[in-house]
Structure formats: structure tokens, C-alpha cells
Write a protein that holds these residues in place. Structure first.
Motif, PDB file in Angstrom:
ATOM      1  N   LEU A  93       0.804  -1.225   0.000  1.00  0.00           N
ATOM      2  CA  LEU A  93       0.000   0.000   0.000  1.00  0.00           C
ATOM      3  C   LEU A  93       0.838   1.277   0.000  1.00  0.00           C
ATOM      4  N   ALA A  94       2.101   1.167  -0.335  1.00  0.00           N
ATOM      5  CA  ALA A  94       2.962   2.348  -0.404  1.00  0.00           C
ATOM      6  C   ALA A  94       2.470   3.295  -1.496  1.00  0.00           C
ATOM      7  N   ASP A  95       2.707   4.573  -1.302  1.00  0.00           N
ATOM      8  CA  ASP A  95       2.324   5.572  -2.305  1.00  0.00           C
ATOM      9  C   ASP A  95       3.225   5.521  -3.537  1.00  0.00           C
ATOM     10  N   TRP A  96       4.495   5.213  -3.330  1.00  0.00           N
ATOM     11  CA  TRP A  96       5.493   5.290  -4.401  1.00  0.00           C
ATOM     12  C   TRP A  96       6.096   3.920  -4.681  1.00  0.00           C
ATOM     13  N   GLN A  97       6.639   3.772  -5.877  1.00  0.00           N
ATOM     14  CA  GLN A  97       7.350   2.557  -6.245  1.00  0.00           C
ATOM     15  C   GLN A  97       8.547   2.912  -7.110  1.00  0.00           C
ATOM     16  N   LEU A  98       9.549   2.065  -7.053  1.00  0.00           N
ATOM     17  CA  LEU A  98      10.697   2.145  -7.949  1.00  0.00           C
ATOM     18  C   LEU A  98      10.472   1.098  -9.024  1.00  0.00           C
ATOM     19  N   HIS A  99      10.388   1.547 -10.258  1.00  0.00           N
ATOM     20  CA  HIS A  99      10.089   0.657 -11.382  1.00  0.00           C
ATOM     21  C   HIS A  99      11.354   0.481 -12.211  1.00  0.00           C
TER      22      HIS A  99
END
Length: 156
Positions: A93-99
């Protein structure tokens, strides 16, 4: 499969399926203003790792990345399709992701590209329209993770 990718033997089943389905889905979505494939932006280049794809997957898992089948299919500026899409989030449920997107560079090297973005799980619309897209932050974070895990890379 793209002819420039040798035989694709190192690709996982999900990536092979995405390569077959997403270009067709893109042709359907594009007239409606959507997309399922996009060109990989050169500014997202992290570096090249002198390993084959199979050898690098466990490293991604050790860095808390998971395969990301939902991402659009990236196309390198030279026409190669991506060889995998991976994402790292602090929690589901994190707001950000590293793609991270991978491209095979021959049989024994991988080009790594990265960006930071809103997670599609929490913010699907912001994610889809690229709101908050952070290329330089994603590249620097991925380089830091690689160094922290002792994974050598070169920046061409």
C-alpha cells in the motif's frame, strides 16, 4: 517476440506473454487515448550489468523487487522489447514505487532502466498519466541499490 532479441530463451513466461499481448492491446487503446506499450526514455538508463537475465533475477529479488506484469511494455529506442519489468515498494500500500525495466544486450549483458513513480495499486490514475514521474531519483536510487548489493555496472 522482437527479432532483435535472439531466441528469448532467458525470458520468463509472463514476459513472453506480455510481448505477444500488449502490442495488440496498444493498437486497440491508442485511438482512444490510451497505451499499453511505450518507448523507453534514454534518461532512465541506470547502467549495463555483465550478466545474463537468469543470473540477475535473484539479485533483483534480494533487493526486494518483484516482477510487475501490469506495466506497459517498454520498447528500446533501437526496437528491442523489454526483457522484464520489476517493481520495489515499501509495502503493497505504499504511495510510491521504484520501477525497473530490463533489456537484454546480447546474451550476456542487461541494460537497466529505472524511474520512481506513484504506485498503480494506490494511485492508479496518477500512475497511468505519469504524475510525479521521477527519472533522476529512480536512476540514482537503483544505482545506489546495485552498489549496496555489490553488483557492478557500467554506464555507457
Amino acid at each position: 517476440m522482437n527479432a532483435r532479441d535472439e531466441d528469448g530463451a532467458d525470458l520468463d513466461a509472463t514476459t513472453r506473454l506480455r510481448r505477444r499481448v500488449l502490442p495488440t492491446l496498444h493498437r486497440i487503446k491508442e485511438p482512444l487515448g490510451g497505451f499499453a506499450t511505450c518507448t523507453q526514455h534514454p534518461s532512465e538508463y541506470v547502467g549495463t550489468i555483465e550478466r545474463d537475465l537468469r543470473a540477475f533475477r535473484p539479485d533483483l529479488e534480494a533487493m526486494a523487487f518483484a516482477p510487475e506484469p501490469i506495466a506497459s511494455l517498454k520498447v528500446h529506442e533501437d526496437g528491442r522489447f523489454s526483457a522484464g519489468s520489476w517493481v520495489r515498494r515499501r509495502s503493497p500500500l505504499a504511495d510510491w514505487q521504484l520501477h525497473v525495466t530490463l533489456f537484454q544486450d546480447g546474451r550476456d549483458a542487461i541494460e537497466v532502466f529505472a524511474h520512481r513513480e506513484y504506485s498503480w495499486l494506490r494511485h492508479p490514475y496518477k500512475h497511468y498519466v505519469g504524475d510525479g514521474w521521477d527519472t533522476s531519483g529512480g536512476v540514482e536510487r537503483m544505482r545506489s541499490l546495485l552498489r549496496g548489493h555489490g553488483i557492478e555496472f557500467v554506464v555507457d
